[in-house]
Design a protein around this motif. Structure first.
Motif, PDB file in Angstrom:
ATOM      1  N   ALA A   1       0.826  -1.204   0.000  1.00 58.25           N
ATOM      2  CA  ALA A   1       0.000   0.000   0.000  1.00 58.25           C
ATOM      3  C   ALA A   1       0.864   1.259   0.000  1.00 58.25           C
ATOM      4  O   ALA A   1       0.567   2.238  -0.701  1.00 58.25           O
ATOM      5  CB  ALA A   1      -0.931  -0.003   1.218  1.00 58.25           C
ATOM      6  N   ARG A   2       1.922   1.239   0.798  1.00 52.17           N
ATOM      7  CA  ARG A   2       2.802   2.408   0.847  1.00 52.17           C
ATOM      8  C   ARG A   2       3.523   2.627  -0.481  1.00 52.17           C
ATOM      9  O   ARG A   2       3.707   3.774  -0.924  1.00 52.17           O
ATOM     10  CB  ARG A   2       3.809   2.256   1.984  1.00 52.17           C
ATOM     11  N   LEU A   3       3.927   1.545  -1.138  1.00 53.68           N
ATOM     12  CA  LEU A   3       4.564   1.677  -2.451  1.00 53.68           C
ATOM     13  C   LEU A   3       3.588   2.233  -3.480  1.00 53.68           C
ATOM     14  O   LEU A   3       3.942   3.093  -4.296  1.00 53.68           O
ATOM     15  CB  LEU A   3       5.101   0.325  -2.912  1.00 53.68           C
ATOM     16  N   ARG A   4       2.355   1.734  -3.464  1.00 52.81           N
ATOM     17  CA  ARG A   4       1.358   2.265  -4.401  1.00 52.81           C
ATOM     18  C   ARG A   4       1.171   3.765  -4.195  1.00 52.81           C
ATOM     19  O   ARG A   4       1.068   4.531  -5.158  1.00 52.81           O
ATOM     20  CB  ARG A   4       0.025   1.541  -4.213  1.00 52.81           C
ATOM     21  N   ALA A   5       1.134   4.187  -2.927  1.00 53.19           N
ATOM     22  CA  ALA A   5       0.956   5.604  -2.630  1.00 53.19           C
ATOM     23  C   ALA A   5       2.139   6.429  -3.138  1.00 53.19           C
ATOM     24  O   ALA A   5       1.953   7.519  -3.702  1.00 53.19           O
ATOM     25  CB  ALA A   5       0.776   5.808  -1.128  1.00 53.19           C
TER      26      ALA A   5
END
Length: 224
Positions: A110-114
């Motif tokens: 999720a953090r990478l997508r953000a």
């Protein structure tokens, strides 16, 4: 989308590489700081997962070196739980986000997508353009609510183009962002992937700008 994992713990490397590949990313791995510094300075990654405790050259030095050379790739730093000073040092060195070990893989994804969304000016995990919907959380694509099955390479081509909708993306840029470094790259296959995407999507959303590359547009009519 192409990512670099910088980690020297073999089990974690394997887990990260598997999870990121399953999420639709092309993945490269560096297991020491010197290799990481070179790869990050010479290869066009969309994001980096960077551990700080590395052999040969520590992660903070790697990150500072990238930023000094104007390498603007989004970086997610992995820190030891409770080591608040590592988080501060990482952010001061130019990290975009941090995650404490141990962590849940879902949170890292999720953090990478953000990070990738912010780098391309996006705000949502779901990208909708020209009747095409790409859900970066599930790596799924649909047209007018109808699910479309794509191969891994087709998905990466579409994802990169949709993240950069309206921009002309050259064939060489696509090659650099959909293949891992050790993959046998064939520039002719980009045309094949684009042709398949046009056929599967059923819309002329991907425009060929002759002599320059491809552009994903917001509105498009039916494929000729």
């Amino acid at each position: 989308m192409r990512l670099l994992i910088v980690e020297d713990e073999p089990t974690l490397v394997e887990q990260l590489a598997e999870a990121l590949a399953e999420a639709g990313y092309a993945v490269d791995v560096a297991t020491d700081g010197e290799d990481a510094a070179y790869r990050g300075a010479t290869e066009p990654y969309d994001a980096v997962v960077l551990d700080l405790g590395l052999p040969r050259l520590d992660g903070l030095s790697v990150l500072r070196g990238w930023r000094a050379e104007a390498v603007a790739v989004p970086v997610l730093v992995l820190t030891a739980r409770g080591e608040w000073h590592e988080k501060v040092d990482g952010i001061d060195a130019g990290a975009d986000d941090y995650l404490a070990k141990p962590f849940r893989m879902e949170e890292l994804l999720a953090r990478l997508r953000a990070l990738i969304r912010r780098a391309s000016g996006g705000a949502s995990a779901v990208i909708e353009r020209g009747g095409v919907t790409l859900d970066t959380r599930s790596a799924r694509v649909s047209v007018a609510g109808r699910p479309i099955r794509l191969t891994g390479h087709e998905y990466r081509v579409l994802s990169y183009l949709m993240h950069h909708a309206g921009q002309v993306v050259s064939r060489s840029e696509l090659i650099e962002h959909i293949y891992a470094q050790d993959y046998d790259r064939d520039s002719n296959t980009i045309e094949v992937f684009v042709r398949r995407l046009r056929s599967k999507l059923g819309v002329a959303a991907i425009v060929t700008e002759r002599g320059f590359g491809y552009r994903f547009v917001d509105t498009a009519g039916p494929v000729d």
